[in-house]
Design an enzyme around this catalytic site. Structure first.
Site, short mmCIF file in Angstrom:
data_model
loop_
_atom_site.label_atom_id
_atom_site.label_comp_id
_atom_site.label_asym_id
_atom_site.label_seq_id
_atom_site.Cartn_x
_atom_site.Cartn_y
_atom_site.Cartn_z
N LYS A 96 0.88 -1.17 0.00
CA LYS A 96 0.00 0.00 0.00
C LYS A 96 0.92 1.22 0.00
CE LYS A 96 -3.10 2.77 2.79
NZ LYS A 96 -3.95 2.91 3.97
N GLY A 157 -8.61 9.39 8.66
CA GLY A 157 -9.03 9.53 10.05
C GLY A 157 -10.07 10.60 10.29
N ALA A 184 -9.53 5.57 3.03
CA ALA A 184 -9.43 6.76 3.87
C ALA A 184 -10.67 7.65 3.83
CB ALA A 184 -8.23 7.62 3.51
N GLY A 185 -11.07 8.10 5.02
CA GLY A 185 -12.14 9.08 5.14
C GLY A 185 -13.49 8.51 5.51
N ASN A 206 -9.96 1.90 8.87
CA ASN A 206 -9.30 1.54 10.12
C ASN A 206 -9.92 2.28 11.30
OD1 ASN A 206 -5.78 1.10 11.02
ND2 ASN A 206 -7.54 1.12 12.34
N THR A 207 -9.78 3.62 11.29
CA THR A 207 -10.17 4.40 12.46
C THR A 207 -11.64 4.24 12.81
OG1 THR A 207 -8.53 6.00 11.70
CG2 THR A 207 -9.94 6.69 13.51
#
Lengths: 256, 65
Positions: A96, A157, A184-185, A206-207
């Protein structure tokens, strides 16, 4: 069937391994999500330290593929060297690729990204480029040897969800045969479903799971949202209309 | 000799990268090493000679997003 670089997959969710309350919760969340790919990174080990080995043993016990990242790299040379070290440790050609361009927004330096992608692809890496939703950058990444793309939908995040659905839709329309993963986001399962409804192939997050009140339950919720979004895309969505249209038949109405 | 290991200055006696890992108690087959920005695969650490002022990175798997 979904394929990344020839690897067949049944889950359309990729999950990060950072920010969980504990390694045990991370492991449970991975299982609950149904994911088959988790992201990992490389960091400096301390003398006599065992942290890296313990983490790696735990990840290996999960029975999923790993996608190492170059998170935090701000230059082409940093990212390329990190990728080479990741290949050595994790034993995979997958990377990645992140080349960060700005400390505040963590947005990719797309010029460095294309350069690094070209170098790594020429060395046999199978690059998962973390990029913006820019169409021309996407074309350059494919020219550089990438066979899939990972556009953001909002800053890493931020949990803001898709900020530019038109741009994401445009990418989908231009690259019908290329696996597209939103990376992301994403903040909520509904965000994940929204991009899957556009025909995106997968979502990486993830977050939103790790920082949820209950990461394990949220992991399962995301797994189902991704599936629901995919099914909806395959089923064919009703487009919005300007006027109300009655759903109950008007023919045969009683007259009083 | 003096080396920069993971960003910190160290005085060591090891003359190869393999010996350095032993001297500093770095263990495990999950470590990745680089010398002055170039990756050194595990199988080449025995032959990788060190000189004063070298910069060495010793990395291991970590959680990531």
């Amino acid at each position: 069937m979904l394929e990344f670089y020839g690897q067949k997959l049944s889950s359309r969710l990729l999950l990060g391994t950072a920010l969980y309350p504990s390694p045990a919760v991370m492991a449970e969340a991975v299982k609950a999500s149904g994911t088959e790919i988790v992201t990992v990174s490389l960091r400096r080990e301390t003398s006599g330290g065992k942290a890296g080995g313990q983490f790696w043993s735990l990840v290996q016990s999960l029975g999923v593929r790993v996608l190492p990242n170059t998170a935090g790299c701000h230059s082409v040379s940093e990212a390329v060297t990190t990728a080479r070290m990741a290949r050595e440790v994790f034993g995979t050609d997958w990377i990645k690729l992140e080349v960060i361009g700005n400390h505040d927004t963590l947005q990719p330096d797309v010029f460095g990204l294309v350069e690094a992608a070209r170098m790594l692809a020429s060395e046999g890496f199978e690059v998962f480029p973390y990029t913006t939703d820019d169409l021309i950058v996407a074309e350059r990444l494919l020219d550089a040897g990438c066979r899939l793309l990972m556009p953001w939908c909002a800053p890493i995040g931020s949990a803001r969800g898709p900020q530019n659905l038109d741009a994401l839709r445009s990418l989908r329309g231009h690259f019908p045969g290329i696996p597209l993963i939103v990376d992301a986001g994403i903040g909520r399962p509904s965000h994940a479903a929204a991009v899957m409804e556009l025909g995106y192939d997968a979502v990486l997050l993830n977050t939103a799971v790790a920082k949820a009140g209950d990461p394990v339950v949220m992991a399962a919720a995301f797994g189902r949202a991704v599936e629901a979004g995919r099914e909806a895309y395959r089923a064919g969505l009703l487009e919005p209309r300007d006027m109300a249209v009655p759903s109950t038949p008007v023919i045969g109405m009683a007259a009083f | 000799m003096k080396l920069i290991i993971n960003g910190q200055s160290h005085e060591v006696t090891a003359e190869t990268l393999a010996a350095l890992l032993t001297e500093l108690d770095f263990q495990g087959n999950w470590l990745a090493t680089a010398l002055n920005g170039e990756v050194v695969p595990a199988r080449e650490r025995d032959r990788c000679r060190l000189t004063d002022g070298d910069r060495i990175e010793i990395l291991s798997p970590m959680k990531g997003g």
